[in-house]
Design an enzyme around this catalytic site. Structure first.
Site, PDB file in Angstrom:
ATOM      1  N   SER A  38       0.809  -1.227   0.000  1.00 55.36           N
ATOM      2  CA  SER A  38       0.000   0.000   0.000  1.00 55.36           C
ATOM      3  C   SER A  38       0.839   1.273   0.000  1.00 55.36           C
ATOM      4  O   SER A  38       0.327   2.341  -0.298  1.00 55.36           O
ATOM      5  CB  SER A  38      -0.901   0.018   1.238  1.00 55.36           C
ATOM      6  OG  SER A  38      -0.120  -0.138   2.404  1.00 55.36           O
ATOM      7  N   ASP A 343      -3.203   8.459   7.512  1.00 52.88           N
ATOM      8  CA  ASP A 343      -4.366   7.783   8.105  1.00 52.88           C
ATOM      9  C   ASP A 343      -3.986   6.922   9.306  1.00 52.88           C
ATOM     10  O   ASP A 343      -4.732   6.038   9.683  1.00 52.88           O
ATOM     11  CB  ASP A 343      -5.097   6.941   7.045  1.00 52.88           C
ATOM     12  CG  ASP A 343      -4.209   5.857   6.444  1.00 52.88           C
ATOM     13  OD1 ASP A 343      -3.053   5.700   6.886  1.00 52.88           O
ATOM     14  OD2 ASP A 343      -4.668   5.148   5.523  1.00 52.88           O
ATOM     15  N   HIS A 346      -0.460   4.860   6.882  1.00 53.94           N
ATOM     16  CA  HIS A 346       0.234   5.337   5.672  1.00 53.94           C
ATOM     17  C   HIS A 346       0.591   6.805   5.824  1.00 53.94           C
ATOM     18  O   HIS A 346      -0.060   7.534   6.558  1.00 53.94           O
ATOM     19  CB  HIS A 346      -0.670   5.129   4.461  1.00 53.94           C
ATOM     20  CG  HIS A 346      -1.191   3.731   4.367  1.00 53.94           C
ATOM     21  ND1 HIS A 346      -2.406   3.360   4.893  1.00 53.94           N
ATOM     22  CD2 HIS A 346      -0.638   2.603   3.858  1.00 53.94           C
ATOM     23  CE1 HIS A 346      -2.593   2.058   4.700  1.00 53.94           C
ATOM     24  NE2 HIS A 346      -1.529   1.569   4.078  1.00 53.94           N
TER      25      HIS A 346
END
Ligand SMILES: *[C@@H]1O[C@H](CO)[C@@H](O)[C@H](O)[C@H]1NC(C)=O
Ligand SMILES: *[C@@H]1O[C@H](CO)[C@@H](O)[C@H](O)[C@H]1NC(C)=O
Ligand SMILES: *[C@@H]1O[C@H](CO)[C@@H](O)[C@H](O)[C@H]1NC(C)=O
Ligand SMILES: *[C@@H]1O[C@H](CO)[C@@H](O)[C@H](O)[C@H]1NC(C)=O
Length: 372
Positions: A38, A343, A346
């Site tokens: 991610s 968040d 990340h």
């Protein structure tokens, strides 16, 4: 492109400046192919989710640069976007949406959110399951399919074409492996003490190493191999593993044990890169010290316009703003450029930009990525 010309032209890397430079000035590479999770996924995960809902498909993800959700797990650009911009390339598209037809003239991104370095089967012997099947080996399989589609055939001619295509490309291999550890730490219980994650390090590093060697055997000559981040400074870790013992926190109020763990992984990976480099003198293998680059804004956030580097920009309440997940109902605590964490897990575009600069211009890559 000579090293000095490229360096002098590109030292002042910034999106705006580069847009004004004539194309090709930093054209060390024609393409970028990237693998990972991610941290650099630019749309593969949301593509795979089909019509299903995902918070990554909605604002505030994407609010900063794109002004819309793009499948990046960030408020804006991610590391591979900054690398593409620095090399005067358009942003690299995710592979999966164009898997059957894309010509990928500037490369493709194979990274998928949630991906691990090891295949899920590896963890069965510890009675442990990882939620995502798209491990590094799967991503490299997709890459080989793409090469065969772009340059079909088994004869020497076809092999040469594929090799040349790779010789003109930069490979970004990672960060990968972070999730292997994350899943163990997050889903741990008494039967899965965190110390046991140490035993995965040699296997994960060996898997990254064998992937590097496989790409070299296919013709790759320039490969960036990033290490893991200081996960002890990540808000979700800080809230998940509150330290009752003050000695558990370091001088920056990060979790000492988890940062030491990342450092052990990185030390092993660095050694592997050195061994691979010695074995493959014709290739340029660059270890990227994401840990060191990220510690810059942990140690001295004000230098980058960042406030508290240990709290999330998007989320909920609590000391780390991790009281709720970031989604369209979450609280955005301010301009993302004033935060390092987007968040809670990340990073923000701002943090990625700082890390990318440290890799492109040094000192967090040796040689600096731009010295091509
Ligand atoms: C997804 O949505 C599109 C447009 O609404 C529809 O055509 C398609 O059949 C849907 N796909 C699935 C797998 O439900
Ligand atoms: C934002 O992205 C969604 C899909 O992710 C798309 O349907 C919509 O048109 C986009 N909006 C703008 C303003 O680009
Ligand atoms: C494996 O995990 C499952 C559920 O998480 C548990 O029921 C089972 O007893 C475990 N087996 C072993 C051998 O630990
Ligand atoms: C790769 O490209 C460089 C620069 O064009 C060239 O010097 C080198 O011989 C090529 N290497 C391979 C293995 O084709």
């Amino acid at each position: 492109m000579g090293i000095f010309k490229c360096l002098s032209a590109c030292l002042l890397v910034s999106g705006v400046l580069l847009l004004n430079l004539p194309p090709g000035l930093c054209g060390c590479y024609k393409r970028i192919f990237s693998f990972g999770d991610s941290i650099i996924d630019t749309g593969n995960f949301v593509h795979m989710s089909g019509n299903g809902s995902s918070r990554y498909k909605e604002l505030p993800y994407g609010m900063t640069f794109f002004k819309n959700a793009t499948g990046r797990i960030c408020d804006g650009r991610v590391l591979v976007d900054f690398y593409a911009q620095a090399f005067q390339l358009p942003m690299i598209p995710p592979n999966l949406p164009e898997q059957d037809s894309g010509r990928f003239p500037n490369g493709a991104n194979f990274a998928v959110a949630g991906a691990t370095a090891m295949p899920p089967a590896y963890y069965r012997r510890w009675n442990h399951s990882v939620p995502m099947p798209h491990s590094l080996g799967v991503q490299i399989g997709w890459f080989k399919q793409m090469l065969r589609r772009l340059a079909p055939g088994d004869d020497d001619g076809a092999n040469k074409i594929r090799q040349q295509l790779l010789n003109e490309s930069l490979i970004v291999l990672g960060e990968i492996g972070g999730n292997d550890y994350n899943y163990w730490f997050w889903y741990g219980d008494a039967a899965k003490p965190r110390e046991q994650a140490n035993q995965f390090i040699p296997d994960i590093v060996a898997r990254i190493g064998s992937s590097v060697q496989e790409l070299i055997n296919l013709g790759a000559t320039s490969i960036l191999i990033p290490g893991n981040f200081p996960i002890g400074c990540v808000p979700s870790y800080l809230s998940m593993f509150p330290s009752s013992d003050p000695a558990g926190l370091d001088g920056r109020r990060c979790l000492r044990w988890f940062n030491d763990f990342s450092a052990r992984h990185n030390q092993a990976l660095r050694g592997e890169v050195r061994r691979l480099q010695a074995r493959n003198p014709g290739a340029k293998l660059i270890y990227a010290d994401y840990y060191g680059a990220a510690m810059e804004f942990v140690r001295d956030p004000g230098r980058f316009g960042i406030g508290n580097p240990l709290v999330a920009c998007c989320g909920g309440g609590g000391p780390y703003h991790t009281g709720a997940a970031c989604d369209r109902a979450a609280k955005v605590w301010g301009d993302p450029s004033g935060f390092a964490s987007w968040d809670g897990l990340h990073m923000t575009e701002k943090a990625y930009e700082v890390i990318a600069q440290g890799v492109l211009n040094g000192p967090f890559a040796d040689p600096p990525l731009l010295s091509c």
